[in-house]
Design an enzyme around this catalytic site. Structure first.
Site, mmCIF file in Angstrom:
data_model
loop_
_atom_site.group_PDB
_atom_site.id
_atom_site.type_symbol
_atom_site.label_atom_id
_atom_site.label_comp_id
_atom_site.label_asym_id
_atom_site.label_seq_id
_atom_site.Cartn_x
_atom_site.Cartn_y
_atom_site.Cartn_z
ATOM 1 C CB CYS A 134 -1.231 0.225 1.236
ATOM 2 S SG CYS A 134 -2.168 1.415 1.623
ATOM 3 C CB CYS A 137 -0.126 1.643 4.234
ATOM 4 S SG CYS A 137 -1.431 1.791 3.323
ATOM 5 C CG ASP A 138 3.187 0.710 4.755
ATOM 6 O OD1 ASP A 138 2.849 1.193 5.516
ATOM 7 O OD2 ASP A 138 2.730 -0.051 3.974
#
Ligand code: NAP
Length: 312
Positions: A134, A137-138
């Site tokens: 993701c 997300c990261d």
């Protein structure tokens, strides 16, 4: 069989817990089958910085534990079992988990989707330590670093474009020499000076498990079998998602891509009284906050359905 439930929720990601919070506060005494492993995809991430309400972000697992506590606080009953079968052809509906069968007037399906993975041993060992599924997300953790994305569809192109705003260099590794992604995304990616395509290559191994972080990726040319090692700090696996809908095949209408078909702007499935929320019906946004939003919609729609059918 115990008493018939008003609302039964299958799955325990942001969609499931939000549906539970709303249903519990509406006095519908929801039963949640949270699965053997609760929490959904956020249990696989680290810092979540884009879920509103947390100034400095929150760890994915902590966010899910908080949602679980909130749902329990309002009286949601939770059973840590995986659902093994459903029967939506009878009323009330029957949902089976392990040895137990539950009856319910409404069901909210919130079983989510799972990222497809490459299946390499190093991939699971380094997940969250340089391997991610993701970018939103990261990606932030790879600012000014070298990043690799695997895949040739829109997900991979979207991840690569997003990561190009953060990283120093983004290699896109694809197993063929033609992309599956849409023309517009391809054009954008081809024009981006930070993105380089490595064609006809498969990920052979991810290093370095001993160091507990990603230091390089070994690629194999699928045509020549030649091996090469590329130093990278992060590897994003973007080879597609699989909605967790196997259980519902033949019970409710699915789209050709296996996601649950809902009436646009609602969470209503093809069976009245069965609602679908979160990633199991969303292949466009796939965010925790949008999942939570549709979980809320599902609970409100279930409540209205119960009122209308006088099963309330
Ligand atoms: P996808 O279109 O199925 O693409 C998956 C890609 O990963 C393919 O290029 C495939 O290679 C590759 N792949 C699959 N398994 C692999 C493996 N084991 N090893 C290496 N490579 C592998 O999936 P997606 O990109 O997630 O897209 C899914 C749907 O959502 C599509 O309809 C897409 O258009 C849509 N979507 C749209 C957007 C957007 O419009 N912004 C963003 C994301 C997704 P092959 O090509 O060789 O099969």
């Amino acid at each position: 069989m115990a008493t018939t439930r008003k609302v039964l929720i299958i799955g325990s990601g942001p969609a499931g817990y939000t549906a539970a919070i709303y249903a519990a506060r509406a006095n519908l005494a929801p039963l949640m089958l949270i699965g053997v492993q609760f929490g959904g995809q956020l249990m696989l991430t680290t810092l979540v910085e884009n879920y509103p309400g947390f100034v400095e972000g929150i760890q994915g697992p902590e966010l899910m534990e908080t949602m679980q506590k909130q749902a329990a606080h309002f009286g949601t009953e939770m059973i840590p079992e995986d659902v093994t079968a459903v029967d939506f052809s009878v009323r009330p509906f029957v949902v089976t988990a392990g040895e137990q069968a539950f009856e319910a007037h409404t069901v909210v399906i919130a079983t989510g989707a799972s990222s497809k993975l490459l299946g390499l041993p190093a991939e699971s060992k380094l997940m969250g330590r340089g391997v991610s599924t993701c970018a939103t997300c990261d990606g932030f953790f790879f600012k000014d670093q070298n990043i690799m994305v695997v895949g040739g569809g829109d997900s991979a192109l979207e991840e690569a474009l997003y990561l190009s705003r953060l990283g120093r260099r983004v290699d896109v590794v694809h197993r063929r020499d033609a992309l599956r992604g849409s023309k517009i995304m391809q054009e954008r990616a081809f024009k981006n000076p930070k993105i380089e395509f490595l064609w006809n290559r498969a990920v052979d191994d991810i290093l370095d498990v001993d160091k507990g972080k990603v230091t390089s990726v070994r690629l194999k040319n699928v045509k020549t079998s030649a091996l090469e090692e590329r130093p990278v700090d992060g590897l994003f696996v973007a080879i597609g998602h699989q909605p967790n809908t196997q259980l519902f095949r033949g019970q409710i209408e699915l789209l050709p891509n296996d996601y649950i078909k809902v009436k646009p702007g609602t969470t209503q499935t093809s069976v009245a009284g069965v609602f679908a929320a979160g990633d199991v019906q969303d292949f466009t946004y796939r965010q925790a906050v949008t999942a939570a939003g549709t979980g809320c919609m599902a609970a409100l729609e279930a409540e209205r359905y119960l009122e209308a059918t006088q099963a309330h």
